[in-house]
Design a protein around this motif. Sequence first.
Motif, PDB file in Angstrom:
ATOM      1  N   GLN A 269       0.857  -1.253   0.201  1.00 20.00           N
ATOM      2  CA  GLN A 269       0.158   0.096   0.006  1.00 20.00           C
ATOM      3  C   GLN A 269       0.825   1.282  -0.093  1.00 20.00           C
ATOM      4  OE1 GLN A 269      -3.489   0.666  -0.021  1.00 20.00           O
ATOM      5  NE2 GLN A 269      -3.823  -1.573  -0.197  1.00 20.00           N
ATOM      6  N   ALA A 270       0.639   2.133  -0.937  1.00 20.28           N
ATOM      7  CA  ALA A 270       1.547   3.169  -1.037  1.00 20.28           C
ATOM      8  C   ALA A 270       1.305   4.177   0.039  1.00 20.28           C
ATOM      9  CB  ALA A 270       1.007   3.978  -2.529  1.00 20.28           C
ATOM     10  N   SER A 271       0.021   4.030   0.713  1.00 21.10           N
ATOM     11  CA  SER A 271      -0.384   4.908   1.597  1.00 21.10           C
ATOM     12  C   SER A 271       0.154   4.661   3.246  1.00 21.10           C
ATOM     13  CB  SER A 271      -2.154   5.112   1.635  1.00 21.10           C
ATOM     14  OG  SER A 271      -2.419   3.547   1.938  1.00 21.10           O
ATOM     15  N   TRP A 272       0.802   3.334   3.072  1.00 18.41           N
ATOM     16  CA  TRP A 272       1.364   2.991   4.509  1.00 18.41           C
ATOM     17  C   TRP A 272       2.313   4.208   5.009  1.00 18.41           C
ATOM     18  CZ3 TRP A 272       2.405  -2.969   2.745  1.00 18.41           C
ATOM     19  CH2 TRP A 272       1.251  -3.317   3.066  1.00 18.41           C
TER      20      TRP A 272
ATOM     21  N   ASP B 246      -6.034   0.811  21.361  1.00 19.67           N
ATOM     22  CA  ASP B 246      -6.435   2.027  21.544  1.00 19.67           C
ATOM     23  C   ASP B 246      -6.767   2.857  20.350  1.00 19.67           C
ATOM     24  OD1 ASP B 246      -5.810   1.717  24.185  1.00 19.67           O
ATOM     25  OD2 ASP B 246      -3.386   2.253  23.893  1.00 19.67           O
ATOM     26  N   ARG B 247      -7.277   2.118  19.249  1.00 22.82           N
ATOM     27  CA  ARG B 247      -7.828   2.848  18.157  1.00 22.82           C
ATOM     28  C   ARG B 247      -8.935   1.961  17.327  1.00 22.82           C
ATOM     29  NH1 ARG B 247      -5.613   1.079  13.040  1.00 22.82           N
ATOM     30  NH2 ARG B 247      -3.881  -0.724  13.460  1.00 22.82           N
ATOM     31  N   GLY B 248      -9.663   2.604  16.480  1.00 23.94           N
ATOM     32  CA  GLY B 248     -10.389   1.707  15.621  1.00 23.94           C
ATOM     33  C   GLY B 248      -9.875   1.621  14.284  1.00 23.94           C
ATOM     34  N   ILE B 249     -10.596   1.103  13.400  1.00 19.11           N
ATOM     35  CA  ILE B 249     -10.414   0.920  12.213  1.00 19.11           C
ATOM     36  C   ILE B 249     -11.079   1.332  10.921  1.00 19.11           C
ATOM     37  CG2 ILE B 249     -11.361  -1.367  12.010  1.00 19.11           C
ATOM     38  CD1 ILE B 249      -8.836  -2.551  10.622  1.00 19.11           C
ATOM     39  N   THR B 250     -10.848   1.863   9.942  1.00 20.69           N
ATOM     40  CA  THR B 250     -11.646   2.166   8.919  1.00 20.69           C
ATOM     41  C   THR B 250     -11.936   0.995   7.879  1.00 20.69           C
ATOM     42  OG1 THR B 250      -9.707   2.843   7.301  1.00 20.69           O
ATOM     43  CG2 THR B 250     -10.463   4.591   8.620  1.00 20.69           C
ATOM     44  N   GLU B 251     -12.782   1.596   6.962  1.00 18.14           N
ATOM     45  CA  GLU B 251     -13.437   0.162   6.184  1.00 18.14           C
ATOM     46  C   GLU B 251     -12.042  -0.197   5.259  1.00 18.14           C
ATOM     47  OE1 GLU B 251     -16.576  -0.722   2.440  1.00 18.14           O
ATOM     48  OE2 GLU B 251     -16.653   1.398   3.687  1.00 18.14           O
ATOM     49  N   GLY B 252     -11.192   0.965   4.749  1.00 21.44           N
ATOM     50  CA  GLY B 252      -9.937   0.700   4.042  1.00 21.44           C
ATOM     51  C   GLY B 252      -9.115  -0.189   4.640  1.00 21.44           C
ATOM     52  N   GLU B 253      -9.065   0.278   6.159  1.00 17.25           N
ATOM     53  CA  GLU B 253      -7.766  -0.551   6.849  1.00 17.25           C
ATOM     54  C   GLU B 253      -8.370  -2.077   6.990  1.00 17.25           C
ATOM     55  OE1 GLU B 253      -5.926   2.678   9.551  1.00 17.25           O
ATOM     56  OE2 GLU B 253      -7.549   2.065  10.094  1.00 17.25           O
ATOM     57  N   TYR B 254      -9.646  -2.442   6.985  1.00 15.22           N
ATOM     58  CA  TYR B 254     -10.216  -3.468   7.433  1.00 15.22           C
ATOM     59  C   TYR B 254      -9.910  -4.442   6.012  1.00 15.22           C
ATOM     60  CZ  TYR B 254     -13.799  -7.202   8.031  1.00 15.22           C
ATOM     61  OH  TYR B 254     -14.234  -8.211   7.961  1.00 15.22           O
ATOM     62  N   GLN B 255      -9.970  -3.745   4.872  1.00 15.89           N
ATOM     63  CA  GLN B 255      -9.972  -4.541   3.624  1.00 15.89           C
ATOM     64  C   GLN B 255      -8.470  -4.759   3.399  1.00 15.89           C
ATOM     65  OE1 GLN B 255     -12.436  -5.864   1.325  1.00 15.89           O
ATOM     66  NE2 GLN B 255     -10.561  -6.770   0.517  1.00 15.89           N
ATOM     67  N   ASN B 256      -7.534  -3.925   3.883  1.00  8.44           N
ATOM     68  CA  ASN B 256      -6.238  -3.933   3.818  1.00  8.44           C
ATOM     69  C   ASN B 256      -5.818  -5.432   4.791  1.00  8.44           C
ATOM     70  OD1 ASN B 256      -3.439  -3.419   3.349  1.00  8.44           O
ATOM     71  ND2 ASN B 256      -3.375  -2.546   5.342  1.00  8.44           N
ATOM     72  N   VAL B 257      -6.302  -5.462   5.824  1.00 16.18           N
ATOM     73  CA  VAL B 257      -5.991  -6.643   6.811  1.00 16.18           C
ATOM     74  C   VAL B 257      -6.461  -8.048   6.010  1.00 16.18           C
ATOM     75  CG1 VAL B 257      -6.708  -7.721   8.961  1.00 16.18           C
ATOM     76  CG2 VAL B 257      -6.276  -5.077   8.932  1.00 16.18           C
ATOM     77  N   LYS B 258      -7.512  -7.868   5.393  1.00 15.83           N
ATOM     78  CA  LYS B 258      -8.146  -8.975   4.726  1.00 15.83           C
ATOM     79  C   LYS B 258      -7.290  -9.558   3.566  1.00 15.83           C
ATOM     80  CE  LYS B 258     -12.334 -10.199   4.153  1.00 15.83           C
ATOM     81  NZ  LYS B 258     -13.451 -10.551   3.539  1.00 15.83           N
TER      82      LYS B 258
END
Length: 210
Positions: free
Chosen positions: A61-64, A125-137
């Motif tokens: 991910q270039a956004s990492w 200590d943090r939540g997760i966005t939909e994009g991050e969730y897909q990234n984990v998958k």
Amino acid sequence: MNGHDSILPGNLSALERDLEASLAEAKALIPVPIETIWNPYQCPVPLLPYLAWAVSVDHWQASWPEHIKRSVIAKSLEVHEIKGTRQALEKALSAIDIDINVTEWFEMEPPGKRGTFQITANLSDRGITEGEYQNVKNVIDTAKNVRSHYDLKLALSNKSTVPLFAMAIRQGNQEILYPLLTKKITAINGCYFTTATRSLIQTTLFPIEQ
């Protein structure tokens, strides 16, 4: 040999010696040493995508953030060596700062469907966005074995080593209402006269005698 120290044997052909000299000149012109470029923690940031390709990073991910990119590159070869195992999942996700718990189907209570597993991603200590969730998958899909299916769960946890204290305050006001009392009562005294008359007429009737 243009001033460089050869590490090749002495029975080289003229062509091989010319190639060595040419490569030595090319290396001298490179602003960043080769050994630095291949080091995931020293490689210049603009060259990180190329290093990731060179070490076969499956998901990029270039956004990492920079530290995530370097961590993913550093662990790529380790993940490839054990790809398809629980340890591969743990290493791949730890590289992107995600701690997980893996539960195989036979470890579930009651046992799950054969060939399945569950992954609980522990988020500190943090939540997760939909994009991050897909990234984990995506990371899971590239590190797990092909035959198995899984369920992904998210759990928010606090793993801070700093002691935390909690305090609750309950505040209220209690009010008592009394009726208004007159502090000064003034009585007016006076003399009043009244009369009453009661009249009574009593009549007695006797029968007439004949």
